[in-house]
Design a protein around this motif. Structure first.
Motif, PDB file in Angstrom:
ATOM      1  N   UNK A   1      70.804 -29.627  19.360  1.00  0.00           N
ATOM      2  CA  UNK A   1      71.983 -29.509  20.220  1.00  0.00           C
ATOM      3  C   UNK A   1      71.961 -28.139  20.881  1.00  0.00           C
ATOM      4  N   UNK A   2      71.888 -28.122  22.204  1.00  0.00           N
ATOM      5  CA  UNK A   2      71.781 -26.857  22.925  1.00  0.00           C
ATOM      6  C   UNK A   2      72.548 -26.931  24.240  1.00  0.00           C
ATOM      7  N   UNK A   3      73.315 -25.885  24.531  1.00  0.00           N
ATOM      8  CA  UNK A   3      74.039 -25.747  25.786  1.00  0.00           C
ATOM      9  C   UNK A   3      73.846 -24.326  26.297  1.00  0.00           C
ATOM     10  N   UNK A   4      73.782 -24.184  27.602  1.00  0.00           N
ATOM     11  CA  UNK A   4      73.616 -22.850  28.174  1.00  0.00           C
ATOM     12  C   UNK A   4      74.928 -22.079  28.114  1.00  0.00           C
ATOM     13  N   UNK A   5      74.851 -20.779  28.300  1.00  0.00           N
ATOM     14  CA  UNK A   5      76.038 -19.932  28.199  1.00  0.00           C
ATOM     15  C   UNK A   5      77.087 -20.286  29.238  1.00  0.00           C
ATOM     16  N   UNK A   6      76.662 -20.757  30.433  1.00  0.00           N
ATOM     17  CA  UNK A   6      77.645 -21.107  31.453  1.00  0.00           C
ATOM     18  C   UNK A   6      78.244 -22.495  31.239  1.00  0.00           C
ATOM     19  N   UNK A   7      77.773 -23.219  30.228  1.00  0.00           N
ATOM     20  CA  UNK A   7      78.377 -24.507  29.879  1.00  0.00           C
ATOM     21  C   UNK A   7      79.452 -24.362  28.806  1.00  0.00           C
ATOM     22  N   UNK A   8      79.504 -23.222  28.152  1.00  0.00           N
ATOM     23  CA  UNK A   8      80.426 -23.006  27.034  1.00  0.00           C
ATOM     24  C   UNK A   8      81.351 -21.841  27.363  1.00  0.00           C
TER      25      UNK A   8
ATOM     26  N   UNK B   1      86.029 -20.565  11.844  1.00  0.00           N
ATOM     27  CA  UNK B   1      84.899 -19.646  12.020  1.00  0.00           C
ATOM     28  C   UNK B   1      83.585 -20.408  12.067  1.00  0.00           C
ATOM     29  N   UNK B   2      83.517 -21.521  11.309  1.00  0.00           N
ATOM     30  CA  UNK B   2      82.267 -22.294  11.246  1.00  0.00           C
ATOM     31  C   UNK B   2      81.962 -22.936  12.605  1.00  0.00           C
ATOM     32  N   UNK B   3      82.980 -23.452  13.259  1.00  0.00           N
ATOM     33  CA  UNK B   3      82.777 -24.038  14.580  1.00  0.00           C
ATOM     34  C   UNK B   3      82.313 -22.974  15.566  1.00  0.00           C
ATOM     35  N   UNK B   4      82.926 -21.804  15.500  1.00  0.00           N
ATOM     36  CA  UNK B   4      82.569 -20.735  16.422  1.00  0.00           C
ATOM     37  C   UNK B   4      81.127 -20.261  16.204  1.00  0.00           C
ATOM     38  N   UNK B   5      80.719 -20.140  14.945  1.00  0.00           N
ATOM     39  CA  UNK B   5      79.361 -19.688  14.665  1.00  0.00           C
ATOM     40  C   UNK B   5      78.332 -20.731  15.084  1.00  0.00           C
ATOM     41  N   UNK B   6      78.636 -22.007  14.877  1.00  0.00           N
ATOM     42  CA  UNK B   6      77.682 -23.040  15.290  1.00  0.00           C
ATOM     43  C   UNK B   6      77.607 -23.125  16.812  1.00  0.00           C
ATOM     44  N   UNK B   7      78.732 -22.897  17.498  1.00  0.00           N
ATOM     45  CA  UNK B   7      78.686 -22.865  18.960  1.00  0.00           C
ATOM     46  C   UNK B   7      77.785 -21.735  19.454  1.00  0.00           C
ATOM     47  N   UNK B   8      77.823 -20.605  18.758  1.00  0.00           N
ATOM     48  CA  UNK B   8      76.924 -19.510  19.114  1.00  0.00           C
ATOM     49  C   UNK B   8      75.472 -19.950  18.959  1.00  0.00           C
TER      50      UNK B   8
ATOM     51  N   UNK C   1      77.603 -32.540  17.314  1.00  0.00           N
ATOM     52  CA  UNK C   1      77.820 -33.817  18.000  1.00  0.00           C
ATOM     53  C   UNK C   1      78.631 -33.619  19.276  1.00  0.00           C
ATOM     54  N   UNK C   2      79.602 -32.725  19.242  1.00  0.00           N
ATOM     55  CA  UNK C   2      80.381 -32.450  20.447  1.00  0.00           C
ATOM     56  C   UNK C   2      79.504 -31.802  21.515  1.00  0.00           C
ATOM     57  N   UNK C   3      78.586 -30.948  21.104  1.00  0.00           N
ATOM     58  CA  UNK C   3      77.653 -30.341  22.058  1.00  0.00           C
ATOM     59  C   UNK C   3      76.765 -31.413  22.690  1.00  0.00           C
ATOM     60  N   UNK C   4      76.323 -32.377  21.899  1.00  0.00           N
ATOM     61  CA  UNK C   4      75.507 -33.464  22.453  1.00  0.00           C
ATOM     62  C   UNK C   4      76.317 -34.333  23.406  1.00  0.00           C
ATOM     63  N   UNK C   5      77.603 -34.446  23.131  1.00  0.00           N
ATOM     64  CA  UNK C   5      78.476 -35.192  24.036  1.00  0.00           C
ATOM     65  C   UNK C   5      78.510 -34.513  25.400  1.00  0.00           C
ATOM     66  N   UNK C   6      78.596 -33.190  25.403  1.00  0.00           N
ATOM     67  CA  UNK C   6      78.583 -32.441  26.657  1.00  0.00           C
ATOM     68  C   UNK C   6      77.253 -32.634  27.379  1.00  0.00           C
ATOM     69  N   UNK C   7      76.159 -32.715  26.620  1.00  0.00           N
ATOM     70  CA  UNK C   7      74.855 -32.940  27.225  1.00  0.00           C
ATOM     71  C   UNK C   7      74.794 -34.271  27.967  1.00  0.00           C
ATOM     72  N   UNK C   8      75.652 -35.198  27.594  1.00  0.00           N
ATOM     73  CA  UNK C   8      75.672 -36.516  28.223  1.00  0.00           C
ATOM     74  C   UNK C   8      76.771 -36.629  29.286  1.00  0.00           C
ATOM     75  N   UNK C   9      77.169 -35.490  29.867  1.00  0.00           N
ATOM     76  CA  UNK C   9      78.089 -35.426  31.009  1.00  0.00           C
ATOM     77  C   UNK C   9      79.544 -35.685  30.640  1.00  0.00           C
ATOM     78  N   UNK C  10      79.922 -35.483  29.410  1.00  0.00           N
ATOM     79  CA  UNK C  10      81.327 -35.498  29.027  1.00  0.00           C
ATOM     80  C   UNK C  10      81.833 -34.058  29.036  1.00  0.00           C
TER      81      UNK C  10
END
Length: 514
Positions: free
Chosen positions: A456-463, A428-435, A410-419
Motif C-alpha cells: 500500500x503506497x500513496x504519494x505525499x500529495x495524495x495524503x 497514533x498507529x494510524x498516523x504512523x502507518x500512513x507515514x 486497506x484504506x490506502x488501497x481504496x484510494x489507489x482505486x480512485x476512491x
C-alpha cells in the motif's frame, strides 16, 4: 482513448465555524483530521458531507441539481438572461456536435458564452437556502446561528476554492452563516474542459448526436421544444456544473462514530419511530430533530444496503469494491459479513460468520470490532463507487493496534482505486502507518516486497494530515497541516503524551526507591 482531464485542487477554508477559529486545508484523496476531542474534527467532516450532499446531486436522475436549476424556470417568471442562455446553450450543443463528429480524442476546452455564465451565476446565487438547510439537517440543528463559534462576530464563513490546473482563475464559492440564515455566492468559469468521450457518451445516451436545425420554443412552453433538446442541454449543463463545483460533485457517504451502537439497535430505533408516528399530532412539535442527518442517512442506507441491483437484478458493483471489502474480512475480521432479509417485512438482519463456521450469528453477538467494521465492508460492497467520498469517524474504534494498521493499509488501497477517503482519528498507529504508506511510494515497485510487509503506497500529495489544536485567544481551535519530518513521521502531539507518562513513571519509580 481520451486523455484524462487535469484534476483541480480543492481548498476549503472556514472561520468561526463550530469550535473552529480558522482552518484552511486541501482536500486530498486521503484526508486525515487528527487532534484532541472538541476541536472541530467532526464539525468539519459533517460540513463536507453536507456540501457533497448538495453538489453531489449533479449528474443524477431527473430531480437532481442540474434538472432543478434548468427546470425551475419552466412555468415560472423567466429572468432576462435566460433567453440569452437558451440560445447560448443551443450554440454550445452545435459546437459539441461538431467536436463529436471530428473524433478528436484529446480533451476539449470550450468557451462559455456570457449568457450561460450569467444564467449559472443567477441560479447558484439562489442556493444559499438549500445549502444551509442541508447543513442544519446533517447537524440536527434548527438554526444556523448554532453553528457560529461562541465569542465570534456572530458570523461563520465557509469558502470553497477550486484551483484549476493550467488556469489562471480560481473558482470560489462562499457561504456566510448567521442568525438570519445563509448567503451563498459563486464565481463562474469562462472555459470548461470536456473529454470528447464524455460528450459522445452523453449524446449517445440521449439518442441525439446532432441537433442542427432544431429551434426550441420559449422556456415557459416546454411542449414547443424538440424531443430530447431540453435533455441534451441539461446534460451539457451537468458537465459544465461539474467544472464549477469540482470535487464536491461526487457523492459522499458518512460512517458516524456511533455506528457500532446503530448496527446493534437500528431495528429498535426504526420500530420506535414507527410506533411514535400515530402520536405525532397529539404531541407538541419539537424544534430539534430527533436524529442528525448523518445518523438518519446512515440508518436509511443500512435498511436499503443490499438493494443495489438494476431492473434485471444484475449487480452493478465494480469488482474493486468487492476486493477491498473481502480483504478486510479476510485480513482483519477473519469471517464474512452478510445481509439477510426477513420474509415477512423485508427488513435486513446483519450476520457475521467466522472463518470455518457453517452458520452466521447476529451481529450484536459478535465482537465490537466486527460491529464497527461491518458497515465499512457493507458500504464498500453495496454503496460506494469509484470517485465517491467515504467519510469515517474514528476508524480505530474497538480495534487492536494491529487491526488499526491493517485497516489503514486497506484504506490506502481504496484510494489507489480512485476512491476518496476522509477520516477523523485519535490513533497514533494510524498516523504512523500512513507515514509508512507515503514512504513506500518512494521505493521502486520491485523492492516493496523485500523491504515492506505491505504494498500500500500513496504519494505525499495524495495524503493530507491536518492537526486540530486548541487555542485560548480567541477560544477555539486552529487547523494546521502536518508534514513528514526528517524521521519520516508525522509530528503529532502523541509524543508529548508519551514523554509526560515517562516522566511521571520515572518520578514514581524514584520515589518508591527512596
Amino acid at each position: 482513448m481520451s486523455s484524462p482531464l487535469p484534476q483541480s485542487r480543492l481548498e476549503v477554508e472556514v472561520k468561526d465555524f463550530g469550535p473552529i477559529v480558522h482552518a484552511k486545508l486541501d482536500l486530498r484523496p486521503m484526508t486525515v483530521f487528527i487532534g484532541p476531542s472538541n476541536t472541530g474534527k467532526s464539525y468539519l467532516a459533517v460540513l463536507l458531507y453536507a456540501l457533497h450532499q448538495v453538489f453531489g446531486a449533479i449528474g443524477g436522475s431527473p430531480g437532481s441539481l442540474r434538472y432543478g436549476l434548468w427546470r425551475s424556470q419552466i412555468g415560472t417568471t423567466v429572468p432576462e438572461h435566460t433567453e440569452e442562455a437558451t440560445a447560448a446553450f443551443a450554440q454550445l450543443a452545435r459546437s459539441v456536435s461538431d467536436i463529436i463528429e471530428s473524433r478528436d480524442d484529446a480533451s476539449t476546452v470550450l468557451e462559455l458564452p456570457d449568457g450561460i455564465v450569467e444564467f449559472l451565476r443567477w441560479e447558484f446565487d439562489k442556493l444559499g437556502g438549500n445549502i444551509s438547510s442541508e447543513i442544519l439537517r446533517c447537524f440536527g440543528l434548527d438554526a444556523t446561528e448554532a453553528l457560529v463559534r461562541k465569542g465570534s462576530p456572530e458570523r461563520a464563513l465557509v469558502a470553497i476554492r477550486h484551483h484549476r490546473p493550467n488556469d489562471t482563475d480560481v473558482l470560489e464559492q462562499t457561504l456566510s452563516l448567521d442568525a438570519h440564515g445563509a448567503e451563498f455566492r459563486t464565481s463562474m468559469p469562462r472555459q470548461v474542459h470536456f473529454r470528447t468521450a464524455d460528450l459522445e457518451q452523453t449524446y449517445l445516451h440521449l439518442g441525439l448526436l446532432k441537433i442542427e436545425g432544431a429551434t426550441p420554443g420559449r422556456i415557459g412552453d416546454e411542449d414547443a421544444w424538440p424531443i430530447g433538446y431540453l435533455e441534451s442541454i441539461s446534460s451539457l449543463m451537468d458537465l459544465a456544473l461539474r467544472q464549477v463545483v469540482g470535487g464536491l460533485a461526487s457523492r459522499g457517504f458518512y460512517l458516524p462514530a456511533d455506528r457500532t451502537g446503530v448496527m446493534h439497535a437500528h431495528s429498535a430505533i426504526v420500530s420506535a419511530m414507527i410506533d411514535s408516528a400515530p402520536m405525532a399530532g397529539l404531541r407538541p412539535v419539537s424544534r430539534t430533530p430527533l436524529l442528525s442527518g448523518v445518523l438518519a442517512d446512515f440508518i436509511s442506507q443500512l435498511i436499503r444496503i443490499d438493494q443495489r441491483t438494476d431492473w434485471q437484478g444484475t449487480d452493478r458493483r465494480p469488482k474493486s469494491n468487492l476486493d477491498i471489502g473481502q480483504q478486510i474480512e479476510e485480513n482483519i475480521l477473519g469471517g464474512v459479513v452478510s445481509v439477510e432479509r426477513s420474509e415477512l417485512i423485508n427488513y435486513p438482519q446483519f450476520t457475521y460468520r467466522p472463518g470455518r463456521w457453517k452458520e452466521g450469528l447476529p451481529l450484536m453477538h459478535a465482537s465490537s470490532m466486527v460491529s464497527d467494521l461491518a458497515p465499512v465492508v457493507l458500504y464498500l460492497r453495496h454503496l460506494v463507487q469509484p470517485g465517491n467520498v467515504l467519510i469515517i469517524e474514528e476508524p480505530e474504534s474497538h480495534l487492536h493496534p494491529d487491526a488499526q494498521v491493517k485497516l489503514t493499509r486497506q484504506l490506502a488501497k481504496l484510494v489507489q482505486q480512485r476512491y476518496r477517503v476522509i477520516i477523523t482519528t485519535h490513533s497514533e498507529w494510524i498516523l504512523e502507518e500512513l507515514a509508512n504508506v507515503v514512504q513506500r511510494s518512494q521505493l521502486p515497485p520491485d523492492e516493496l516486497s523485500t523491504v515492506s510487509v505491505s504494498d500500500a503506497a500513496l504519494t505525499a500529495d495524495q495524503v493530507g494530515v491536518w492537526l486540530f489544536r486548541p487555542k485560548t485567544r480567541p477560544r477555539g481551535s486552529e487547523v494546521v497541516e502536518l508534514r513528514l519530518d526528517e524521521s519520516g513521521l508525522y509530528p503529532s502531539d502523541f509524543n508529548d503524551v508519551a514523554i509526560a507518562l515517562g516522566n511521571d513513571s520515572a518520578k514514581i519509580y524514584n520515589r518508591i526507591g527512596k
